[in-house]
Structure formats: structure tokens, C-alpha cells
Design a protein around this motif. Structure first.
Motif, short mmCIF file in Angstrom:
data_model
loop_
_atom_site.label_atom_id
_atom_site.label_comp_id
_atom_site.label_asym_id
_atom_site.label_seq_id
_atom_site.Cartn_x
_atom_site.Cartn_y
_atom_site.Cartn_z
N MET A 1 0.84 -1.20 0.00
CA MET A 1 0.00 0.00 0.00
C MET A 1 0.88 1.25 0.00
N TYR A 2 0.45 2.23 -0.74
CA TYR A 2 1.18 3.49 -0.79
C TYR A 2 0.33 4.57 -0.15
N TYR A 3 0.91 5.30 0.78
CA TYR A 3 0.18 6.37 1.45
C TYR A 3 1.11 7.58 1.48
N PRO A 4 0.72 8.69 0.85
CA PRO A 4 1.66 9.81 0.71
C PRO A 4 2.06 10.44 2.06
N LEU A 5 3.33 10.80 2.16
CA LEU A 5 3.85 11.46 3.36
C LEU A 5 3.57 12.95 3.23
N THR A 6 2.75 13.52 4.09
CA THR A 6 2.58 14.98 4.03
C THR A 6 2.72 15.55 5.44
N VAL A 7 2.95 16.86 5.51
CA VAL A 7 3.18 17.46 6.83
C VAL A 7 1.92 17.42 7.69
N ALA A 8 0.77 17.16 7.08
CA ALA A 8 -0.46 17.04 7.86
C ALA A 8 -0.32 15.93 8.90
N ASP A 9 0.46 14.89 8.57
CA ASP A 9 0.60 13.74 9.47
C ASP A 9 1.03 14.15 10.88
N PHE A 10 1.93 15.14 10.96
CA PHE A 10 2.50 15.49 12.26
C PHE A 10 1.44 16.07 13.19
N ARG A 148 -11.64 23.12 2.90
CA ARG A 148 -11.79 22.15 1.81
C ARG A 148 -10.64 21.14 1.89
N PRO A 149 -10.93 19.83 1.84
CA PRO A 149 -9.81 18.87 1.93
C PRO A 149 -8.88 19.01 0.73
N TRP A 150 -7.63 18.65 0.93
CA TRP A 150 -6.68 18.59 -0.19
C TRP A 150 -7.02 17.30 -0.94
N ASP A 151 -7.61 17.42 -2.12
CA ASP A 151 -8.18 16.27 -2.84
C ASP A 151 -7.19 15.16 -3.11
N ALA A 152 -6.02 15.55 -3.60
CA ALA A 152 -5.05 14.52 -3.98
C ALA A 152 -3.73 14.80 -3.29
N PRO A 153 -3.63 14.46 -2.00
CA PRO A 153 -2.38 14.74 -1.27
C PRO A 153 -1.20 14.07 -1.99
N ASP A 154 -0.13 14.81 -2.11
CA ASP A 154 0.99 14.34 -2.94
C ASP A 154 2.30 14.63 -2.22
N THR A 158 5.43 20.55 -3.63
CA THR A 158 6.25 21.48 -2.84
C THR A 158 5.45 21.93 -1.62
N ALA A 159 6.10 21.88 -0.46
CA ALA A 159 5.43 22.30 0.78
C ALA A 159 5.90 23.68 1.22
N THR A 160 7.20 23.94 1.03
CA THR A 160 7.74 25.26 1.42
C THR A 160 8.74 25.72 0.36
N ILE A 161 8.88 27.04 0.26
CA ILE A 161 9.99 27.61 -0.53
C ILE A 161 10.74 28.53 0.43
N ARG A 179 7.67 15.20 1.05
CA ARG A 179 8.54 14.04 1.32
C ARG A 179 9.88 14.48 1.92
N ASN A 180 10.47 15.55 1.35
CA ASN A 180 11.71 16.09 1.91
C ASN A 180 11.54 16.43 3.39
N LEU A 181 10.49 17.19 3.67
CA LEU A 181 10.30 17.68 5.04
C LEU A 181 10.00 16.53 6.00
N TRP A 182 9.22 15.57 5.53
CA TRP A 182 8.81 14.44 6.37
C TRP A 182 10.04 13.60 6.76
N LEU A 183 10.83 13.28 5.76
CA LEU A 183 11.97 12.40 6.04
C LEU A 183 13.08 13.13 6.81
N ASN A 184 13.26 14.41 6.51
CA ASN A 184 14.23 15.17 7.29
C ASN A 184 13.79 15.22 8.75
#
Ligand code: AMP
Length: 508
Positions: A1-10, A148-154, A158-161, A179-184
């Protein structure tokens, strides 16, 4: 199963597991009304209210939202309120000058800008569709409406610049993905042992590489955030005592401030002795400084090395079991190295000794600068611009900087940017900007100038009209000529030589 890593998880996890815990203690002394203590439930409510407001303003997924702010609970909330719904947060250094901030806002294409009340004049001057002062909460948050939910979390979105000064005259926007932010954040938390018992004092500006990722990692584990708006050694010690702080990330200048303060501390036992871990990066601290942290503060010292472009974790140096029997001098000597690669990070050196790195924390790219991106990532390695060696224990030691960047007080200063500012003064004929070693700032921005009929103070004042104060030269040396190669290229190494004589390495 694939579940996207997003900063919402934290924040989702913290709200689910620790809803009633104190999540954040806001800075009491700030121009906006302090938010006091917020539980994780309240922090999540505020993040949703911020997202609902951005819905109302019509900011789409992928839209940019900039925040110019000192550390605050509202800035911390924005890491989630903006990015967790698929929009892109652009945290801006509040110390930058008006032209620098206007450039970043325009280059990033931000549709919304939030600013601390101390930055009101700059906010007023910006040409953007929506702007708000932090603290004007009726405008900032829309309570009672589900975003409004983020329809297709990916996770590749890009999360930050984060804009950073480098080798070009203008800062570049480092695009970091979820993914960068999550794994860091998780790798960093794993290496530093973050748990739900941790209390993080924000001694690092949150805009700098997203507070290196701790706003995510500490939240995900249910730890507590203590906001600090302004670095002051005695205040750091007081907050450590009053809030039971266990963890801090800091540039060496912050460590020096804490050491100065402990020398004059007469209020009982040293706060945090045997319980605080301090994580340092930005410049290699001298062995003596590390030894004093161990002896005088009694705090654990951890060094990391990285760049905004690498989210930032590349290497970590934390005392290992094998060193337990050593005295503090010997431990400090070993901890003075940048460290060994963090989990999932590869490090290599090119033929010129430049440090290369490959990992899942490396930037997606420089915002709208495909050529700079390709150059930085050539050969599938990120080229750090730092020179180093790997010693026989496998530890990376940073020895010099290949890139023309000065690091003063933990912040990057592009030499070219300062040279441009000096050259724009009519009396200046030639200029070279270099860093020279300095006890307080690490490196001191120094202008070597060929000019007639102008004083050093006038040149510094001129720079202040276009550059952030910390980038302006602190010292000007007037020269007859500047040494150049046959092709007219400045020979900076020759200019640096007299100032760096006697230093083992070319960075401080
Ligand atoms: P920034 O992107 O502003 O975080 O700056 C990154 C730069 O800081 C790196 O390229 C290095 O030159 C420097 N730096 C960061 N950590 C260390 C360290 N532990 N030792 C030496 N230099 C460091």
C-alpha cells in the motif's frame, strides 16, 4: 500500500493522541496579542481556521503564502495551516530589507502575505492581493468552517519555498517537498531521540530551513514548543528553568550567548544541567566552546551539518558509547567535526574536495531557476559548495567553502550581493567582499574597497539602504588596488590570506 507522506501527518497525530496537552507556549513579549498556551486541539483548530480562510480568499492548491515573522505561535501554526492543505508556505527572514522582501514576494508569486506587526511598514509597501498582520485574528482565521480537503495529497508536491542567499546576486528559492520535510524531520528526530517528553525552545528562527524541521518532528511526537522571539542568553536560561526545556537547535552565536549568561548566573543551579541537548549547526564551533558547553552548562552537545537545500540534515555528530570514558576535552574534540551521514544520506567528495550528498532530503529545485537546479544537482549528487575531508573514523570535517558565501551569526551572506551594494555607491571603483574570522559573529562581512573621497561609515550607511543589517559590511578596508588574474578575475584567496593567517581552516 502506498500512502503519501505529508506534513499534515505530524499535527494530525498530535491532535489525535495528545489533544489536551500544551502544544505551544507563545512568546509573552511581542507586539501581537500573545496566544499564551495552546493545546494540540487548539493548534489544530487554528490550522484549520487558517486553511478555511485561505479557501475563502480563493488561494488554490499550490498557491504561495508568505509569512514575514519573528518566531511566534502563529508562524508555527502556518507550517500546517498553509502546507497541510497543499498550499506552499514561503517563510521569509524578517531581518531582510524592504527591497529584498519585495523581491522574494514577487519572485515566489505569493498571493497572500502575513507579517508580524513589527514588519508593518514593509507589509504596507508590498504589492500583493491579500495581506494581513499576524494578530489580526479575525482576518487571519475563519473559525467554524471546515477547510476544503486537499483532494489529492501528494508527497512530491512542494510544501515550502525557503529563500537563501548563495552564490548569486539574488537569493534563490529552495523548493522542499512534503517528502523532503517528512523524512528530514523524522530522521532528525530519530537521531536526536525526540520523544513526547521533550520541550523544545525555539532558539532558531523558524524561517531558517523551517526551524530545521523540529516544528514537524516535535509536533508529531507530542512534545511541547516554547516560542522565543529574541535570542538573549539570560532569557534562554530562564526559559529552560521555567519550562523544563530539554532540546534546542542553534547557531554557534546562540551558544556563545548562553555561555556568557551562565558565567553571570546567580540564581541557583544551572538550568537544564544533564537534561538539555543542544544541536548546533551553521559553522564549526571551536573545541573550547564545546568543552564549555559540556562543563559549564552540563548540556549534551550535538552537531549537525547541512544546508537549506538539504532540508537540512546531511551529517550528525552525537556522542557515541565508545567515547563515554573520555574527558570533556577529548569528547569536545571529537564533537567538533560535522559528523557522519544521517540515516538514508550518502556523502561523497569530488576531486576538488567539495562535499556531495544524495538523499531524500535534497531539494526538488530552485523555484523557477531550472539552470541553477541542474547545476546544483549535476550527476545526481547535490553539490554543497563546502570543502571538506572525511577522516579515518568516517567523520566529515568541513574545512573551507568553495562558494563565495560568508556565514555571519548563522545566516548566509552572499559576497556578490554585498559587492553589488557597495559598487552602487558612486565613489567606489573596485570592491571585493570577504569574510574574516570574528569571535562573536563567526565571520565578519568585510569590504575591501578602492574608492576616493568617501568614509567607511558612509559606505556602510549606503549598504543599509538596500541590504539587511546583518549583511552590511562591519568593516571596510581601503586599498590601492585589488589583485586579479591575467583574465581580470579577483583573487580572493590572496585577499583573505592575511586575515586568516594562523587559522587551521578557512571557515569560522
Ligand atoms: P544555510 O543554507 O543558510 O543553512 O547554510 C548552509 C551552510 O552553512 C553550509 O553550506 C555550510 O557552509 C554551513 N554549515 C552548516 N552546518 C555547518 C557545520 N556543522 N559546520 C560547518 N559549516 C556548516
Amino acid at each position: 500500500m502506498y500512502y503519501p507522506l505529508t506534513v499534515a501527518d505530524f499535527l494530525d497525530r498530535a491532535e489525535h493522541v495528545y489533544p489536551d496537552r500544551v502544544a505551544v507556549v507563545d512568546e509573552p513579549d511581542q507586539p501581537a496579542p500573545s496566544l499564551g498556551s495552546l493545546s494540540y486541539r487548539q493548534l489544530a483548530v487554528n490550522a484549520r481556521a487558517q486553511a478555511a480562510r485561505l479557501d475563502e480568499l480563493g488561494v488554490p492548491v499550490g498557491g504561495r503564502v508568505a509569512v514575514i515573522s519573528h518566531n511566534s505561535a502563529r508562524l508555527l501554526t502556518s507550517f500546517f495551516g498553509v502546507s497541510a492543505w497543499g498550499r506552499i508556505l514561503v517563510p521569509i527572514n524578517f531581518r531582510l530589507s524592504q527591497p529584498e522582501i519585495a523581491y522574494i514576494v514577487s519572485h515566489s508569486g505569493a498571493e497572500v502575505v502575513f507579517a508580524d506587526p513589527a514588519c508593518k511598514d514593509i507589509l504596507d509597501s508590498l504589492d500583493v492581493p491579500h495581506k494581513f498582520l499576524l494578530g489580526d485574528d479575525d482576518a487571519l482565521y475563519r473559525y467554524g468552517v471546515d477547510p476544503r480537503p486537499w483532494d489529492a495529497p501528494d508527497e512530491a508536491a512542494t510544501a515550502t519555498i525557503n529563500y537563501t542567499s548563495g552564490t548569486t546576486a539574488r537569493p534563490k528559492g529552495v523548493q522542499l517537498t512534503h517528502r523532503n520535510l517528512w523524512l528530514n524531520a523524522t530522521t532528525f528526530a530519530l537521531h536526536t531521540g525526540v520523544s513526547d517528553r521533550d520541550v523544545l525552545l525555539h532558539t532558531l528562527p523558524m524561517f531558517h530551513a523551517n526551524g530545521w524541521g523540529m516544528p514537524f518532528g516535535v509536533t508529531g511526537m507530542g512534545g511541547r514548543h516554547i516560542v522565543l522571539r529574541q535570542v538573549d542568553g539570560t532569557e534562554i536560561l530562564r526559559r529552560v528553568r521555567d519550562h523544563g526545556v530539554t532540546l534546542m537547535c542553534a547557531a554557534p552565536a546562540v551558544i556563545n550567548a548562553a555561555l556568557d549568561a551562565v558565567a553571570g548566573w546567580d540564581d541557583g543551579a544551572v538550568p537544564g544541567r544533564d537534561t538539555v541537548r543542544i544541536v548546533a549547526a551553521g559553522a564549526p564551533p571551536p573545541t573550547r566552546t564545546i568543552e564549555r558547553v559540556l562543563d559549564e552548562l552540563g548540556w549534551e552537545f550535538i552537531q549537525i551539518y547541512g544546508l537549506t537545500e538539504t532540508s537540512p540534515l546531511i551529517t550528525i555528530n552525537r556522542q557515541r558509547e565508545e567515547w563515554d570514558g573520555f574527558d570533556s576535552h577529548e569528547r569536545a574534540r571529537r564533537l567538533g567535526r560535522a559528523g557522519v551521514p544521517a540515516l538514508g544520506v550518502r556523502v561523497s567528495l569530488d576531486v576538488d574536495g567539495e562535499i556531495l550528498t544524495a538523499s531524500n532530503h535534497n531539494l526538488e529545485g530552485y523555484w523557477e531557476q531550472p539552470e541553477a537546479t541542474a547545476e546544483a544537482q549535476a550527476g545526481n549528487w547535490f553539490h554543497t559548495g563546502d570543502g571538506g575531508v572525511i577522516d579515518d573514523e568516517g567523520y566529515v570535517v568541513i574545512s573551507d567553502r568553495k562558494k563565495d558565501v560568508i556565514i555571519s551569526g548563522g545566516e548566509n551572506v552572499s559576497s556578490i550581493e554585498v559587492e553589488d551594494a557597495l559598487t552602487s555607491h558612486p565613489a567606489v571603483r573596485e570592491v571585493a567582499v570577504i569574510g574574516i574570522p570574528d569571535e562573536k559573529w563567526g565571520e565578519l562581512v568585510t569590504g575591501l574597497v578602492v574608492a576616493d573621497g568617501v568614509t567607511a561609515d558612509e559606505l556602510i550607511a549606503h549598504c543599509r539602504t538596500v541590504l539587511a543589517g546583518y549583511k552590511c559590511p562591519k568593516r571596510i578596508e581601503f586599498m590601492q588596488t585589488l589583485p586579479r588574474t591575467a583574465t581580470g578575475k579577483l583573487q580572493k584567496f590572496k585577499l583573505r590570506e592575511p586575515f586568516w593567517a594562523g587559522h587551521g581552516r578557512q571557515i569560522n
